[in-house]
Scaffold this motif. Structure first.
Motif, PDB file in Angstrom:
ATOM      1  N   TRP A   1       0.833  -1.211   0.000  1.00 43.67           N
ATOM      2  CA  TRP A   1       0.000   0.000   0.000  1.00 43.67           C
ATOM      3  C   TRP A   1       0.863   1.255   0.000  1.00 43.67           C
ATOM      4  O   TRP A   1       0.517   2.253  -0.632  1.00 43.67           O
ATOM      5  CB  TRP A   1      -0.949   0.001   1.206  1.00 43.67           C
ATOM      6  N   SER A   2       1.990   1.210   0.696  1.00 42.81           N
ATOM      7  CA  SER A   2       2.861   2.392   0.672  1.00 42.81           C
ATOM      8  C   SER A   2       3.259   2.718  -0.754  1.00 42.81           C
ATOM      9  O   SER A   2       3.280   3.875  -1.169  1.00 42.81           O
ATOM     10  CB  SER A   2       4.129   2.165   1.493  1.00 42.81           C
ATOM     11  N   ILE A   3       3.576   1.659  -1.508  1.00 42.17           N
ATOM     12  CA  ILE A   3       4.038   1.909  -2.878  1.00 42.17           C
ATOM     13  C   ILE A   3       2.895   2.413  -3.751  1.00 42.17           C
ATOM     14  O   ILE A   3       3.095   3.283  -4.604  1.00 42.17           O
ATOM     15  CB  ILE A   3       4.698   0.636  -3.439  1.00 42.17           C
TER      16      ILE A   3
ATOM     17  N   ALA B   1       5.563  12.609 -13.365  1.00 42.38           N
ATOM     18  CA  ALA B   1       5.984  12.129 -14.678  1.00 42.38           C
ATOM     19  C   ALA B   1       5.026  12.596 -15.767  1.00 42.38           C
ATOM     20  O   ALA B   1       5.455  13.078 -16.817  1.00 42.38           O
ATOM     21  CB  ALA B   1       6.070  10.610 -14.662  1.00 42.38           C
ATOM     22  N   ILE B   2       3.734  12.493 -15.502  1.00 43.08           N
ATOM     23  CA  ILE B   2       2.765  12.873 -16.545  1.00 43.08           C
ATOM     24  C   ILE B   2       2.881  14.358 -16.867  1.00 43.08           C
ATOM     25  O   ILE B   2       2.875  14.769 -18.031  1.00 43.08           O
ATOM     26  CB  ILE B   2       1.337  12.502 -16.105  1.00 43.08           C
TER      27      ILE B   2
ATOM     28  N   LEU C   1       2.859   5.904  -3.094  1.00 45.06           N
ATOM     29  CA  LEU C   1       4.036   6.548  -3.680  1.00 45.06           C
ATOM     30  C   LEU C   1       3.837   6.814  -5.163  1.00 45.06           C
ATOM     31  O   LEU C   1       4.358   7.781  -5.718  1.00 45.06           O
ATOM     32  CB  LEU C   1       5.264   5.654  -3.479  1.00 45.06           C
ATOM     33  N   SER C   2       3.048   5.954  -5.802  1.00 44.77           N
ATOM     34  CA  SER C   2       2.885   6.124  -7.243  1.00 44.77           C
ATOM     35  C   SER C   2       2.193   7.447  -7.588  1.00 44.77           C
ATOM     36  O   SER C   2       2.346   7.951  -8.697  1.00 44.77           O
ATOM     37  CB  SER C   2       2.084   4.961  -7.815  1.00 44.77           C
TER      38      SER C   2
ATOM     39  N   VAL D   1       6.601  16.772  -2.011  1.00 46.41           N
ATOM     40  CA  VAL D   1       7.053  16.596  -0.626  1.00 46.41           C
ATOM     41  C   VAL D   1       5.967  15.925   0.219  1.00 46.41           C
ATOM     42  O   VAL D   1       6.240  14.955   0.942  1.00 46.41           O
ATOM     43  CB  VAL D   1       7.481  17.948  -0.022  1.00 46.41           C
ATOM     44  N   THR D   2       4.727  16.391   0.118  1.00 46.15           N
ATOM     45  CA  THR D   2       3.682  15.746   0.924  1.00 46.15           C
ATOM     46  C   THR D   2       3.486  14.298   0.489  1.00 46.15           C
ATOM     47  O   THR D   2       3.295  13.416   1.323  1.00 46.15           O
ATOM     48  CB  THR D   2       2.326  16.479   0.821  1.00 46.15           C
ATOM     49  N   GLY D   3       3.565  14.046  -0.818  1.00 51.58           N
ATOM     50  CA  GLY D   3       3.404  12.672  -1.299  1.00 51.58           C
ATOM     51  C   GLY D   3       4.496  11.762  -0.765  1.00 51.58           C
ATOM     52  O   GLY D   3       4.223  10.630  -0.343  1.00 51.58           O
ATOM     53  N   LEU D   4       5.732  12.271  -0.756  1.00 52.29           N
ATOM     54  CA  LEU D   4       6.832  11.447  -0.247  1.00 52.29           C
ATOM     55  C   LEU D   4       6.703  11.232   1.261  1.00 52.29           C
ATOM     56  O   LEU D   4       6.961  10.133   1.758  1.00 52.29           O
ATOM     57  CB  LEU D   4       8.183  12.097  -0.579  1.00 52.29           C
TER      58      LEU D   4
END
Ligand code: HEM
Ligand SMILES: [Cu+2]
Ligand SMILES: [Cu+2]
Lengths: 592, 266
Positions: B5-7, B18-19, B10-11, B62-65
């Motif tokens: 779930w973490s990954i 990327a998009i 992360l996506s 930053v918040t996503g990481l």
């Protein structure tokens, strides 16, 4: 339309053996019990959720394969047209999709379903302050269901001037096929929803102020209740304006007043009788309600998410007071930002500048809330249950929606992206990525309290994963479309050469959208299976602190089988004062 | 499962960034999925968009990481530490209220000039009078009526030139247009010019811009105006002053001719 409601409840009735028609009606249909009313709201709104979703697939189909026959759903939706969407039908589709989702799904599911079910339970009350008013607030939804539902079958197949219903398109019956009877029914339906919400909010305010259990101070209220409380205030202050505006539009349409029509208007070769009004007046009145309404569609969700994040991180809420102030700040500022929907409407540009500053500022409390949620899970013992996953999704998606709001708040940028897919991306991230995720999480979380049984976790996680993936597949790329200037509400954007290269990405989005709707089958199966066959839940299956978890599952009439007394705030997880990692609000302090 | 779930979470920052980068760079298969070519002198909209994109992009990443890292690290199946019994931190609250407040205020003030330029500072003539409109554009279900003032430079006189969906403007000149509507709301949207203004029946409004690139560009209607909204398409042509004058003269001559023919026919 109510067959699911009736079935679901009829089955319960049989389980409780013999009991006459009168009792059946007063217990399950015209019930004054807040829990039954909440569940009635839940079933009705979920049914409309499905209808709204199907309408959305119609929209997406046209954007991916314009003017081509739509399999399966096409003949179902518009048999007369042989499965092909006409431009006027497309206009109706997005109008009614937005109308259904806002007024018949999100607002009533938050305030009606969860507000009703949770408020008395969470503050330790027997019921609402005004049970009969509460019942009426649900039954006021039925005329609304009727008018919106029936409007699909009159000329134009439904209102078609956008959910914002801007005049003169909406006031002049000759302006569009859907501007006839369908628009009148739309206005009446909207008024009924408004009356229902008003009855609800008066009730919630009174209940929360007057009926808290001993020891439940305002600063010990769960965030859900804070969200509901502030939402009820917003409703109470903003709704009268919308209702009045709705009546003005109705008068313009039926008796020939000219509140919203300027002098000398000629539409479709027929002249408008009255004049002297201003189309912008409607926009001001509409957004004076509908901007606060977007927070009505958000604050309760924020509250419920705070609940779930604490419970499944086993940690107290990070910054309870800042969170409360942030909600109040959002609500206060929410009343002075409506003009950001009108930057390019022709409103005085100086006014636009003040609205811009206020809008920039409203991003601040939203940011504070996000940081506090991150602070909450930091250093926790995170349990990845289905409700937790949906709550995390809420946080992650809300960040996106909040950030895209800043682009649109910048007036010069909004000149370019207003009425493009950038806007569509923004509000789907806050409303679908945000609120709908919170609602799913909340259903998984409080289901055991509502029905006394647990939902299946594996199915729940599959449902989450598919929804989350396809949601982003559908909506993320809309930002890119917006940057390319791709306008919203066009039946055939590819009529413009410039937008033709964007067709493949639209097809990708449509496929994702179809799969997203299809994934809900996991939810539907899980939901109905679990009502009847899910494993029995105890009082407190998640080891949570709130008062509602001390009541039986499901709670009987009057909710509590003891008098709850509140000793502490709702988020005392992992407290050193107790052995367990939770410390229910009602548990007397341990003597040392 | 916590790792999985973490990954997934992360996506979001990874794929999202990327998009955006892909589309902005115009890499395959996202060519043409970004701003349409800019053809006016004023690039403040694009500039502001990129400024906000950088700022919000950093917050987004930053918040996503952080979210990813917290989920990865504090997964209860892996994390040996007990949950921290903390109710918050006053300094952090102050910090993350004040810093965003400053950034937002900066953005608010920073954009005011561009807005004033686009909406308040109408181009002036040498004598200090506001520059008169080059043409009047009127929205009507479902077409754009274009009206040029003709030789006397006054609208609504006998020598006016009328056209439908076809607007020409001279290059390298401040162009002012008067825009209005006959029936319902429409919106005059020029994607390549970063210009959009709703047109409101009963209201007269002005837009201005300085085109710098020859070519033919779309006029899009961006406000729902009925079933035919999607086909309310016009074309704006930017050309040199000489070409423009010649075109206008010819348009006038054509109009005279067709009126003459009409009169003949009757
Ligand atoms: C961070 C705070 C937010 C900011 C700065 C913001 C800003 C804006 C702006 C400027 C617009 C108008 C764009 C345009 O039409 O050109 C807009 C539209 C919208 N916003 Fe937000 N917004 C924020 C949060 C939210 C939230 C939390 C919700 C809902 C839960 C929401 C729902 C909507 C909706 C539904 C619309 C579009 C309405 C329509 O035109 O159909 N926004 N927002
Ligand atoms: Cu708003
Ligand atoms: Cu239009």
């Amino acid at each position: 339309m109510s067959s699911i409601t009736a079935d679901g409840q009829a089955a319960h009735a049989h389980a409780r053996n013999e009991f006459g028609v009168g009792e059946f009606l007063s217990t399950y249909v015209f019930s004054r019990d807040h829990k039954v009313i909440g569940i009635q709201f839940l079933f009705s709104t979920l049914l409309w959720f499905l209808i709204g979703g199907i309408l959305a697939i119609g929209i997406r189909w046209q954007l991916a394969w314009p003017w081509s026959d739509m399999p399966v759903i096409g003949p179902l939706l518009f048999s007369a047209e042989g499965g092909q969407i006409s431009p006027e039908f497309y206009t109706m589709l997005f109008t009614m999709h937005a109308t259904v989702m806002t007024f018949l799904v999100i607002i009533p599911i938050l305030a009606g379903a969860f507000g009703n079910f949770l408020i008395p339970l969470m503050i330790g009350a027997e019921d609402m302050a005004f049970p009969t008013l509460n019942m009426m607030s649900y039954w006021m939804m039925w005329p609304a269901f009727f008018f919106f539902g029936a409007s699909f079958f009159v000329a134009g197949n439904g209102a078609s001037s956008g959910w914002t219903s801007y005049p003169p398109l909406s006031t002049m019956t000759d302006a569009a096929p859907g501007s006839g009877l369908a628009q009148t029914m739309w206005l009446i339906g909207l008024t009924c929803v408004g009356v229902s919400s008003m009855m609800g909010s008066v009730n919630y305010l009174t209940t929360i102020i007057q009926m808290r259990a001993p020891g439940m101070t305002m600063m010990r209220l769960p965030m859900t209740i804070w969200g509901m409380f502030i939402t009820a205030l917003l409703q109470a202050f903003a709704l009268p304006v919308l209702t009045a505006a709705g009546f003005m539009q109705l008068l313009d349409r039926t008796v020939g007043t000219g509140f919203f029509a300027p002098e000398g208007l000629v539409v479709n070769n027929s002249a408008m009788a009255a004049g002297g009004g201003q189309p912008l007046l409607w926009q001001h009145l509409f957004w004076f309600y509908s901007h606060p309404a977007v927070y009505i569609m958000l604050l309760p969700a924020m509250g419920m998410v705070s609940e779930m994040l604490c419970c499944f991180s086993r940690k107290p809420l990070f910054g309870y007071k800042p969170m409360v102030y942030a909600i109040c700040g959002i609500a206060g500022l929410g009343f002075i930002v409506w003009g950001h929907h009108m930057f390019v409407s022709g409103m005085n540009p100086a006014l636009g500048m003040t609205f811009m500053v206020a809008t920039m500022m409203i991003a601040l409390p939203s940011a504070v809330k996000t940081f506090n949620w991150l602070g909450t899970i930091y250093g926790g013992q995170i349990q990845f249950t289905t409700p937790m996953l949906f709550s995390l999704a809420f946080v992650s998606m809300f960040v996106l929606g909040g950030l895209s709001g800043i682009f649109m708040a910048a007036t010069p940028v909004d000149v370019f992206i207003h009425d493009t897919y950038f806007i569509v991306a923004h509000f789907h991230y806050v409303l679908f990525g945000g609120t709908a995720m919170a609602v799913f999480g909340a259903i998984y979380f409080w289901f055991p309290k509502m029905f006394g049984r647990m939902m299946n976790e594996s199915l729940g996680k599959i449902h989450f994963l598919l929804t989350f993936v396809f949601l982003n597949g559908t909506f993320f790329t809309m930002h890119i479309l917006g940057a390319a200037g791709f306008p919203r509400r066009l039946a055939d954007p590819y009529h413009y050469e410039t937008f033709r290269p964007l067709l493949p990405i639209n097809q990708f989005m449509t496929i994702c959208a179809i799969l997203m709707v299809a994934s809900q089958i996991f939810f539907i199966v899980n939901f109905f299976y679990s009502i009847f066959f899910g494993p029995k839940a105890g009082r407190n299956p998640w080891h949570a602190n709130g008062l509602e978890w001390q009541a039986p599952s499901p709670p009987g009439h009057g909710n509590f089988d003891f008098q709850p007394i509140v000793y502490r705030g709702p988020y005392e997880y992992s407290s050193p004062d107790t052995e367990e990692d939770y410390y229910p609000q009602t548990q007397p302090p341990v003597e040392k | 499962m916590g790792r999985f779930w973490s990954i997934i979470f992360l996506s979001i920052p990874v794929l999202g960034t990327a998009i955006f980068v892909w589309a902005a760079m115009g890499w395959y298969p996202l060519e043409g999925h970004w701003f349409p070519e800019l053809v006016v002198a004023d690039d403040s909209v694009d500039h502001l968009f990129y400024t906000i994109l950088w700022l919000t992009g950093i917050v987004f990443i930053v918040t996503g990481l952080c979210l990813f890292w917290f989920l990865w690290k504090y997964d209860h199946q892996k994390n040996e530490e007990p949950a921290q019994y903390s109710h918050g931190n006053h300094y952090l609250e102050v910090l993350w209220s004040v810093v965003p407040a400053i950034i937002l205020l900066f953005l608010a003030i920073y954009q005011m000039d561009a807005w004033a330029g686009a909406r308040m500072r109408r181009p002036m003539l040498e004598n200090g009078q506001p520059k008169p409109p080059l043409a009047r554009v009127t929205g009507r279900q479902f077409e754009w009526l274009i009206q040029y003032p003709g030789d006397d430079k006054k609208l609504d006189t006998a020598d006016d030139i009328y056209l439908i969906n076809e607007l020409h403007v001279p290059r390298d000149e401040e162009v002012v247009l008067e825009i209005t509507a006959k029936d319902v709301l429409h919106s005059f949207f020029l994607p390549n010019f970063r210009e959009k203004q709703d047109v409101v029946p009963g209201m007269k409004q002005f837009v201005w811009f300085k085109p710098i690139k020859d070519g033919k560009y779309d006029i899009v209607c961006a406000e729902l105006c009925g079933w035919g909204h999607y086909k309310m398409k016009g074309q704006i042509t930017v050309e040199s002053k000489n070409d423009f004058d010649a075109w206008l003269k010819k348009a006038y001559a054509d109009q005279e001719l067709s009126q003459y023919k009409l009169a003949e026919a009757e």
